[in-house]
Motif scaffolding. Structure first.
Motif, PDB file in Angstrom:
ATOM      1  N   PHE A   1     -10.695   0.933   4.830  1.00  0.00           N
ATOM      2  CA  PHE A   1     -10.131  -0.301   5.213  1.00  0.00           C
ATOM      3  C   PHE A   1     -10.800  -1.776   4.690  1.00  0.00           C
ATOM      4  O   PHE A   1     -10.091  -2.848   4.345  1.00  0.00           O
ATOM      5  CB  PHE A   1     -10.487  -0.529   6.496  1.00  0.00           C
ATOM      6  N   ARG A   2     -12.029  -1.392   4.114  1.00  0.00           N
ATOM      7  CA  ARG A   2     -12.797  -2.491   3.491  1.00  0.00           C
ATOM      8  C   ARG A   2     -12.018  -2.838   2.209  1.00  0.00           C
ATOM      9  O   ARG A   2     -12.162  -4.231   1.717  1.00  0.00           O
ATOM     10  CB  ARG A   2     -13.973  -2.137   2.919  1.00  0.00           C
ATOM     11  N   TYR A   3     -11.025  -1.971   1.594  1.00  0.00           N
ATOM     12  CA  TYR A   3     -10.471  -2.601   0.329  1.00  0.00           C
ATOM     13  C   TYR A   3      -9.015  -3.368   0.681  1.00  0.00           C
ATOM     14  O   TYR A   3      -8.546  -4.117  -0.053  1.00  0.00           O
ATOM     15  CB  TYR A   3      -9.855  -1.198  -0.130  1.00  0.00           C
ATOM     16  N   ILE A   4      -8.950  -3.437   2.075  1.00  0.00           N
ATOM     17  CA  ILE A   4      -7.862  -4.406   2.368  1.00  0.00           C
ATOM     18  C   ILE A   4      -8.300  -5.738   2.977  1.00  0.00           C
ATOM     19  O   ILE A   4      -7.473  -6.702   3.270  1.00  0.00           O
ATOM     20  CB  ILE A   4      -6.839  -3.664   3.192  1.00  0.00           C
ATOM     21  N   ARG A   5      -9.611  -5.815   3.396  1.00  0.00           N
ATOM     22  CA  ARG A   5     -10.048  -7.040   3.758  1.00  0.00           C
ATOM     23  C   ARG A   5     -10.339  -8.154   2.687  1.00  0.00           C
ATOM     24  O   ARG A   5     -10.657  -7.710   1.667  1.00  0.00           O
ATOM     25  CB  ARG A   5     -11.605  -6.713   4.429  1.00  0.00           C
TER      26      ARG A   5
ATOM     27  N   ASP B   1      -0.785  -2.789  -4.600  1.00  0.00           N
ATOM     28  CA  ASP B   1      -2.126  -3.255  -4.513  1.00  0.00           C
ATOM     29  C   ASP B   1      -3.083  -2.269  -4.239  1.00  0.00           C
ATOM     30  O   ASP B   1      -3.964  -2.056  -5.000  1.00  0.00           O
ATOM     31  CB  ASP B   1      -2.235  -4.340  -3.502  1.00  0.00           C
ATOM     32  N   LEU B   2      -2.690  -1.213  -3.465  1.00  0.00           N
ATOM     33  CA  LEU B   2      -3.718  -0.004  -3.112  1.00  0.00           C
ATOM     34  C   LEU B   2      -2.742   1.414  -3.109  1.00  0.00           C
ATOM     35  O   LEU B   2      -1.975   1.234  -2.243  1.00  0.00           O
ATOM     36  CB  LEU B   2      -4.221  -0.411  -1.828  1.00  0.00           C
ATOM     37  N   PHE B   3      -3.378   2.354  -3.881  1.00  0.00           N
ATOM     38  CA  PHE B   3      -2.785   3.593  -3.767  1.00  0.00           C
ATOM     39  C   PHE B   3      -3.598   4.591  -3.246  1.00  0.00           C
ATOM     40  O   PHE B   3      -5.018   4.508  -3.542  1.00  0.00           O
ATOM     41  CB  PHE B   3      -2.222   3.946  -5.159  1.00  0.00           C
TER      42      PHE B   3
ATOM     43  N   ALA C   1      -0.571   0.699 -10.625  1.00  0.00           N
ATOM     44  CA  ALA C   1      -1.454   0.412  -9.246  1.00  0.00           C
ATOM     45  C   ALA C   1      -2.821  -0.179  -9.677  1.00  0.00           C
ATOM     46  O   ALA C   1      -3.433   0.022 -10.473  1.00  0.00           O
ATOM     47  CB  ALA C   1      -1.577   1.693  -8.503  1.00  0.00           C
ATOM     48  N   LYS C   2      -3.082  -1.174  -8.828  1.00  0.00           N
ATOM     49  CA  LYS C   2      -4.217  -2.087  -8.905  1.00  0.00           C
ATOM     50  C   LYS C   2      -5.268  -1.427  -8.951  1.00  0.00           C
ATOM     51  O   LYS C   2      -6.399  -1.567  -9.365  1.00  0.00           O
ATOM     52  CB  LYS C   2      -4.098  -3.339  -8.355  1.00  0.00           C
ATOM     53  N   LYS C   3      -5.426  -0.508  -7.511  1.00  0.00           N
ATOM     54  CA  LYS C   3      -6.695   0.039  -7.012  1.00  0.00           C
ATOM     55  C   LYS C   3      -6.154   1.534  -6.523  1.00  0.00           C
ATOM     56  O   LYS C   3      -5.221   1.628  -5.780  1.00  0.00           O
ATOM     57  CB  LYS C   3      -7.472  -0.685  -6.044  1.00  0.00           C
ATOM     58  N   THR C   4      -7.085   2.361  -6.849  1.00  0.00           N
ATOM     59  CA  THR C   4      -6.417   3.714  -6.565  1.00  0.00           C
ATOM     60  C   THR C   4      -7.852   4.354  -5.623  1.00  0.00           C
ATOM     61  O   THR C   4      -8.857   4.238  -5.920  1.00  0.00           O
ATOM     62  CB  THR C   4      -6.317   4.667  -7.470  1.00  0.00           C
TER      63      THR C   4
ATOM     64  N   ILE D   1       0.773  -1.020  -0.003  1.00  0.00           N
ATOM     65  CA  ILE D   1      -0.110  -0.146   0.068  1.00  0.00           C
ATOM     66  C   ILE D   1       0.940   1.145   0.063  1.00  0.00           C
ATOM     67  O   ILE D   1       1.912   1.340   0.646  1.00  0.00           O
ATOM     68  CB  ILE D   1      -0.617  -0.100   1.316  1.00  0.00           C
ATOM     69  N   ILE D   2       0.670   2.196  -0.925  1.00  0.00           N
ATOM     70  CA  ILE D   2       1.290   3.596  -0.990  1.00  0.00           C
ATOM     71  C   ILE D   2       0.244   4.527  -0.787  1.00  0.00           C
ATOM     72  O   ILE D   2      -0.645   4.624  -1.303  1.00  0.00           O
ATOM     73  CB  ILE D   2       1.841   3.841  -2.210  1.00  0.00           C
ATOM     74  N   ILE D   3       0.675   5.422   0.487  1.00  0.00           N
ATOM     75  CA  ILE D   3      -0.215   6.477   0.791  1.00  0.00           C
ATOM     76  C   ILE D   3       0.571   7.736   0.262  1.00  0.00           C
ATOM     77  O   ILE D   3       1.721   8.044   0.991  1.00  0.00           O
ATOM     78  CB  ILE D   3      -0.531   6.459   2.191  1.00  0.00           C
TER      79      ILE D   3
END
Length: 449
Positions: free
Chosen positions: A360-364, A67-69, A91-94, A3-5
């Motif tokens: 958070f629901r995107y990492i579950r 996986d998530l940006f 990135a897979k999801k932004t 995950i990149i923030i």
């Protein structure tokens, strides 16, 4: 999960903190040296200093295997731009943080996903929506709706007047012929421990209890606990921030009588021009005499959403002393949650927590439709959609090997919420609301994959 923030401000730091607890691989990017230094010394994450819109910086952060940006800088256009770049770079999801709610209202028409943005979030809009829901369920100190209210989570503190204090859960269930609510989490008075209740769990005075309710359940709870679900009509808002503005606009549109106090003259006039149905007063609402002049004692609810958490809390305490039944305070420090509840402020709003819940629901694992972390409790509530391949599918609840520190609160089938007990059979397409302690979430996720 990598995950990149982008953005090490209050929302970005809080997200990095929560996600680092999940043993995720986190990279935090920001141009501000001090913010990154603080994050680097306090969190187990990687930090990278540089312009978030720099392609070279994104590549250094290994955007191609991301996986998530998540872009949560303070500048909306930067978040949109960097999400588009991140998607194009692999990135897979932004997810982009925005302030202009028109983007959310017209996201399908505009088609943000076409140019690389999978989700838009506005912490300010989430906070305004939370305030509106809290006024709707005025008896409770915590609320959350699943599928437009098919099931609703409500939290309250049990007083000695609650008819089921001293009774076990299974005994309390016998009070009513039909069950429209179920307890899913309990925090004992004076402790930090969260209990997932079972049939032999006893309700005690001072317990902070979270329930899932179906239609009619909230009214039943009010009756059984001696609470009065006050009809809110007259509302005073302290602070003309984005949250204050959005709350005033939305509440006045719903027919509430709204009075807003804003100290800055220019800002007060701007709000008055934009919201003709709201009475805007250019005044420092922290002054008790001014609050008296503006008839605070005649208000049904007082909402403090200024820039300072301590001021918001103190203003709510003043409102309580003047007889206002419902108080809501915006706070940034999570440590204030327990303190404020103990002194009588019903509802606390935290932008960082609301944004984190939304993300958070995107990492579950599994089809997670919604989730919320319980305030001051070591638990999450998640809404899963049951797939044909889910191991929980076509099984009776009593036959599911469910973790002991998790519980099914209810099921939504054909848009109707049901408090599901042991003899209920889970089917494909059901939306199941689960409360779980953090250590059991992975076990719960496996049941819905």
């Amino acid at each position: 999960m990598k995950i990149i923030i982008a953005g090490a401000g209050e929302v970005g730091f809080h997200l990095a903190k929560l996600l680092s607890y999940e043993s995720q691989e986190i990279t935090l990017i920001d141009i501000d040296k001090e913010s990154l230094a603080y994050a680097d010394t306090h969190l187990d994450i990687k930090v990278l200093r540089g312009d978030t819109t720099s392609i070279a910086i994104l590549k250094e952060a290994k955007i191609d295997v991301c996986d998530l940006f998540i872009a949560v800088t303070a500048i909306e256009t930067t978040n949109i731009t960097v999400c588009v770049l991140a998607k194009q770079l692999g990135a897979k999801k932004t997810i982009a943080r925005i302030t202009n709610t028109e983007f959310i209202n017209f996201k399908d028409e505009v088609g943000f996903t076409k140019f690389g943005i999978d989700e838009l979030i506005s912490p300010e809009s989430l906070a305004a929506a939370e305030i509106e829901l809290s006024l709707k369920q005025s008896s409770f100190n915590e609320t959350y709706e699943f599928e437009d209210g098919a099931l609703t989570m409500v939290g309250l503190t049990l007083s000695s007047s609650a008819s089921f204090v001293g009774k076990m859960v299974k005994e309390a269930a016998e009070i009513l012929p039909e069950i429209h609510f179920i307890p899913i989490a309990i925090q004992r008075f004076g402790t930090q421990y969260t209990i997932i209740p079972r049939g032999d769990t006893e309700f005690k005075r001072g317990d902070n209890v979270v329930f899932i309710t179906s239609e009619g359940g909230a009214e039943e709870l009010c009756k059984l606990t001696g609470k009065d679900n006050t009809d809110i009509k007259d509302v005073m808002i302290l602070g003309g921030s984005q949250i204050g503005f959005k709350s005033a606009r939305d509440l006045s549109d719903k027919g509430f009588n709204v009075k807003l106090l804003e100290a800055n003259k220019e800002r007060a006039f701007d709000i008055a021009d934009d919201l003709p149905n709201v009475l805007v007063i250019q005044s420092d609402g922290r002054n008790v005499d001014i609050l008296d002049e503006e008839n605070i004692s005649g208000m049904d609810a007082f909402i403090a959403v200024g820039d300072n958490s301590e001021t918001n809390i103190m203003s709510c305490l003043v409102a309580k002393s003047k007889g206002v039944k419902k108080t809501i305070a915006l706070v940034e420090n999570m440590d204030y949650f327990e303190l404020s509840h103990s002194v009588g402020i019903e509802t606390l709003i935290n932008k960082k927590l609301l944004a984190a819940n939304n993300i958070f629901r995107y990492i579950r694992k599994g089809e997670v439709l919604a989730m919320t972390k319980l305030s001051n409790m070591n638990a999450e509530i998640l809404e899963f959609e049951v797939k044909a391949s889910s191991s929980i599918c076509n099984k009776y609840i009593k036959n599911i090997d469910f973790p002991r520190s998790a519980i099914i609160g209810g099921v939504i089938r054909n848009d109707e919420g049901v408090i599901a007990l042991g003899d209920f059979k889970i089917q494909e397409g059901d939306k199941v609301v689960v409360c779980s302690l953090l250590q059991s979430i992975k076990g719960v996720e496996k049941l819905f994959r």
